[in-house]
Design an enzyme around this catalytic site. Structure first.
Site, mmCIF file in Angstrom:
data_model
loop_
_atom_site.group_PDB
_atom_site.id
_atom_site.type_symbol
_atom_site.label_atom_id
_atom_site.label_comp_id
_atom_site.label_asym_id
_atom_site.label_seq_id
_atom_site.Cartn_x
_atom_site.Cartn_y
_atom_site.Cartn_z
ATOM 1 N N GLY A 531 18.747 59.281 43.899
ATOM 2 C CA GLY A 531 19.059 57.886 44.921
ATOM 3 C C GLY A 531 20.482 57.961 45.307
ATOM 4 O O GLY A 531 21.091 59.220 45.024
ATOM 5 N N PHE A 535 29.099 55.006 46.421
ATOM 6 C CA PHE A 535 29.856 55.841 45.780
ATOM 7 C C PHE A 535 29.453 57.346 46.112
ATOM 8 O O PHE A 535 30.202 58.345 45.887
ATOM 9 C CB PHE A 535 29.711 55.561 44.303
ATOM 10 C CG PHE A 535 28.263 55.859 43.608
ATOM 11 C CD1 PHE A 535 27.760 56.914 43.426
ATOM 12 C CD2 PHE A 535 27.663 54.542 43.588
ATOM 13 C CE1 PHE A 535 26.464 57.311 43.142
ATOM 14 C CE2 PHE A 535 26.024 54.845 43.209
ATOM 15 C CZ PHE A 535 25.755 55.977 42.860
ATOM 16 N N ASP A 649 29.063 43.959 38.003
ATOM 17 C CA ASP A 649 28.073 44.343 39.011
ATOM 18 C C ASP A 649 26.552 44.392 38.380
ATOM 19 O O ASP A 649 26.114 45.383 38.415
ATOM 20 C CB ASP A 649 28.572 45.434 39.608
ATOM 21 C CG ASP A 649 27.796 45.857 41.183
ATOM 22 O OD1 ASP A 649 27.051 44.777 41.543
ATOM 23 O OD2 ASP A 649 27.588 47.148 41.576
#
Length: 843
Positions: A531, A535, A649
């Site tokens: 994925g 970042f 998050d």
């Protein structure tokens, strides 16, 4: 139902609870369910109570404490309640206490066999309910007393332990559900009288915590147990007749109790008059090292070390690969075999003594005699004093493995461990290292550190601090060279963080060679790519040893990635919980920065939950287990870890699933550490993911544990429904998932929220409970939301009391160009309580 019963029921309904004027009950009297007894100074009250109006219990509670609910300290018929409010307490012809139901049949009895002529039942100011002869006031001649049968609470004067003459054992056992169901729960706190007595906290038949033996001042494993003048005094007593622990209070205005709750926590609670709340003065287990046998045989657990498990000097990990992954449960083994006569002893200080249930005990021996005896006995593995007062006295010797040792910065006591002479090094006989040698060692160590630092500085100037990491995975700590490199790159600060945690020099994390990572991921090939985010990218890898890993390769151009790297290393390396993803190490080489994690076979939750073809594989039981696992992981972050950590998050893509579909919270790049007394904080840079942000964070930058609770609530509703909060109901832009769930709830149709692709018919109450928990967590006002400890309790019991949710705080509107990351520059209109603001990235 007979006429007399109907009249009695009418009487109970018409008249409120009445207090009998005295604190006694005689044989000719009975205590009805609407009556109570008061202790002489009205400190305690005895009566019947019910949380559900369907089951009734005889109990004692504080009369002078006006908490939101009764503080119940003892329950007579906890496992045999009255099934309605019709019943009473009486003394029968044989002098037994009886609780009788509407059919006049006993549901509970004191079951004592001593003949009694004129029995009197009395409630004392100590909270003790005693049965005695009318003119007998000697406590040693009481015929029966509630203090002999504790439930979940130990009051001052109660004894926890054994009477060897009568065979009576006294221990405390949790309620099934706190403040809801007083029946006997799974957790109990019991004194084990074998060897050197100590107290264990049990979950059914499994030990989860150990106090350590009594050392004359306190339990070896409770350094916080310091007596205070005119306050709490702790007592431990042992002879051939009995062994017990108790405590007393010198200040009559102070109320304190020890209890074990339904989630397995032992608590010392003290009533604070000024704030009218019970203060948690002490509790256990409070951290990872309180877990029984956390580091296995010959391992030492220390929360100030990283990893927390260390081997005793002269020992090495039994399972090095597991040890590298911060799993020390298999413990350690000797490096060098023993040869009895020539063995020496390592002097360990400030430790909780090992498990003492199978030890040799002699209370008349001194330490020197104890050491000589251990030296002569080739089976002896360690020895120590029993008591530490007045220079120490008594002898305890171990003849097997040393289990459940813990180190403390202060407290604990001395332990002498048998080692081969070559492993003791410069230590002398009986482990008594001389002060001179220790001082020389300190001077040499400091000088060596200075020379090493100077060498590193020269190397940095000459080579610009290029790391030299060779071969396969090399387990190394953050050396001064590596730390200087990280500081030079701006990844770490050379100062302490504002939150107060220690700098990186006290952390230890394996460093992986860049070439090793390259080979493991097949040169970061696309087929190994799992994925990608703001970042950078995540790749699957396989080390030569066959271990699978996940590698997060931070983007060279992402400032967010640098911050994430810094946070991830600082936070997650110190966290260990089954519902948190495990960080295995990192790789730092020039502008390449990578984090290496354990590999999760089932990827992230969102990849399954929001995929139409895959979501049906998540049946309800799996979804419920995932919800509960996330809740436990978040509770650990908020309350049980060394630091209070706000994730900031929490979302479906940051929940990873292992091969058994166990959830693990990941991605701590945006997390923040709070002080233990810190409630909330404010940020000028809002980070996170829209759709999961709480209103106060999205609008004002205020974040707290309650903002994580909001994100958790969104996640719960997504898991139940199988739909994303953002983008839901695109045809009707007035509602997102939270709004839709709220609409169904107030209409009484919450069941319709559940995912149609799975069968939830047999779990209707569980689904309903999860929806209610989710809505409680996403309430608009942060103070209305529950804490994660309450959430775990509500999820774990179908009888837990839950309030009705209020309207949620939720964002409306979508932007067709938006991405999930809050770092995108898209605009979004957020409406909370009819106030609309527009946010551009961060404020």
């Amino acid at each position: 139902m007979g006429g007399s019963t109907i009249l009695f029921s009418f009487f109970l309904l018409c008249f409120p609870k009445l207090s009998i004027s005295t604190n006694t009950l005689t044989k000719s009297q009975s205590l009805q369910t609407n009556q109570t007894l008061l202790s002489p100074n009205a400190i305690f009250e005895l009566g019947f109570f019910s949380y559900t109006n369907s089951t009734w219990y005889l109990a004692i509670w504080y009369k002078t404490i006006h908490d939101t609910e009764k503080t119940v300290v003892w329950v007579a018929n906890r496992d045999t309640p009255l099934q309605n409010s019709i019943g009473f307490l009486k003394i029968d012809d044989k002098g037994n206490l009886l609780i009788v139901n509407q059919s006049h049949k006993p549901v509970w009895s004191s079951n004592h066999s001593t003949p009694i002529t004129n029995p009197v039942l009395e409630l004392l100011d100590s909270g003790n309910l005693v049965l005695r002869e009318e003119n007998e006031n000697d406590p040693t001649r009481f015929l029966w007393q509630s203090f002999d049968y504790p439930t979940d609470t130990l009051l001052p004067g109660m004894k926890l332990g054994w009477n060897f003459d009568t065979g009576m054992e006294k221990h405390i056992t949790s309620w099934r559900v706190t403040n809801q169901d007083p029946s006997s729960g799974d957790f109990s706190f019991k004194l084990d009288c074998r060897g050197l007595p100590e107290i264990f906290l049990w979950n059914k038949d499994q030990i989860i915590y150990r106090s350590g033996p009594w050392n004359g001042d306190r339990f070896s494993g409770v350094p916080e147990m310091q007596p205070v003048t005119d306050s709490i005094k702790f007592t431990f007593y042992a002879d051939q007749h009995q062994v017990y622990y108790t405590f007393s209070i010198g200040n009559n205005s102070l109320f304190s109790r020890l209890s074990v709750n339904s989630v397995g926590q032992l608590q010392r609670l003290t009533w604070i008059q000024s704030t009218q709340v019970w203060n948690k003065f002490w509790y256990a287990p409070k951290d990872q090292c309180d877990n029984y046998r956390e580091c296995g045989a010959y391992g030492v657990c220390d929360t100030n070390a990283s990893p927390v498990c260390q081997c005793i000097t002269g020992f090495r990990p039994r399972n090095q690969p597991a040890w590298n992954l911060r799993d020390g449960s298999e413990g350690c083994v000797r490096k060098t075999g023993l040869s009895c006569g020539s063995d020496r002893f390592l002097h360990m200080q400030r430790v909780k003594l090992p498990d003492t249930t199978s030890v040799f005990v002699n209370r008349s021996m001194g330490l020197v005699e104890c050491g000589d005896l251990c030296q002569r006995n080739c089976s002896c593995t360690a020895y120590a004093n029993i008591e530490i007062r007045n220079g120490g006295s008594g002898c305890v010797m171990w003849v097997g493995e040393l289990l459940d040792v813990r180190g403390y910065p202060s407290g604990g006591q001395d332990l002498y461990v048998r080692l081969a002479a070559s492993d003791v090094g410069i230590e002398g006989d009986s482990g008594k290292t001389s002060d001179t040698i220790r001082d020389i060692g300190i001077v040499v160590g400091v000088a060596g550190f200075i020379l090493l630092a100077l060498g590193i500085f020269i190397l940095w100037k000459k080579r610009k601090l290029q790391p030299i990491l060779k071969g396969k995975t090399e387990k190394r700590g953050f050396s001064e060279r590596s730390q200087d490199f990280l500081i030079n790159e701006g990844v770490l600060s050379s100062d302490r963080e504002q939150s107060g945690e220690s700098n990186m020099d006290d952390l230890e994390l394996p460093l992986f060679d860049f070439n090793t990572i390259t080979m493991a991921t097949n040169n970061f090939s696309e087929e190994n790519k799992l994925g990608q985010g703001g970042f950078g990218s995540v790749y699957k890898g396989s080390l030569k040893e066959g271990q699978h890993i996940a590698v997060k390769r931070l983007s060279k151009t992402s400032g967010q990635g640098i911050e994430e790297f810094k946070n991830e290393v600082k936070l997650i390396v110190k966290l260990q919980h089954r519902n948190l993803v495990r960080l295995l190490g990192c790789s730092i080489q020039m502008d390449e920065k990578m984090l290496v994690y354990e590999y999760m076979e089932n990827r992230s939750l969102d990849a399954i939950l929001f995929d139409k073809a895959k979501k049906s594989s998540l049946d309800w039981q799996m979804r419920f287990n995932i919800i509960c696992g996330i809740a436990r992981g978040l509770l650990y972050l908020h309350q049980d870890s060394r630091f209070r950590i706000i994730h900031r998050d929490l979302k479906a893509s940051n929940i990873l699933l292992d091969k058994e579909m166990n959830p693990k919270i990941s991605d701590f790049g945006m997390a923040r550490i709070f002080g233990t007394d810190q409630i909330e904080a404010n940020t000028m840079r809002i980070v996170g993911t829209y759709g999961y942000m709480s209103p106060e964070y999205a609008m004002d930058g205020i974040f707290s544990v309650k903002s994580d609770v909001f994100s958790f609530g969104v996640l719960v509703l997504e898991i139940v429904s199988g739909k994303k909060n953002r983008g839901f109901y695109l045809a009707n832009k007035e509602l997102n998932l939270l709004g839709h769930a709220w609409k169904l709830w107030i209409e009484g149709n919450a069941w319709e929220l559940s995912d149609s692709s799975i069968d939830t018919l047999n779990s209707a109450s569980e689904v309903q409970r999860c929806i209610q928990v989710g809505l409680l967590c996403v309430q608009e006002r942060a103070e209305d939301r529950p804490t994660m400890s309450s959430v775990v309790l509500m999820l774990s019991s179908d009888t837990a009391s839950m309030s009705q949710p209020k309207n949620p705080g939720f964002c409306l509107g979508t932007n067709p160009m938006e991405t999930e990351s809050s770092s995108s520059k898209q605009e979004e209109s957020c409406t909370v309580n009819q106030v609309t603001v527009t946010m551009l990235d961060a404020r």
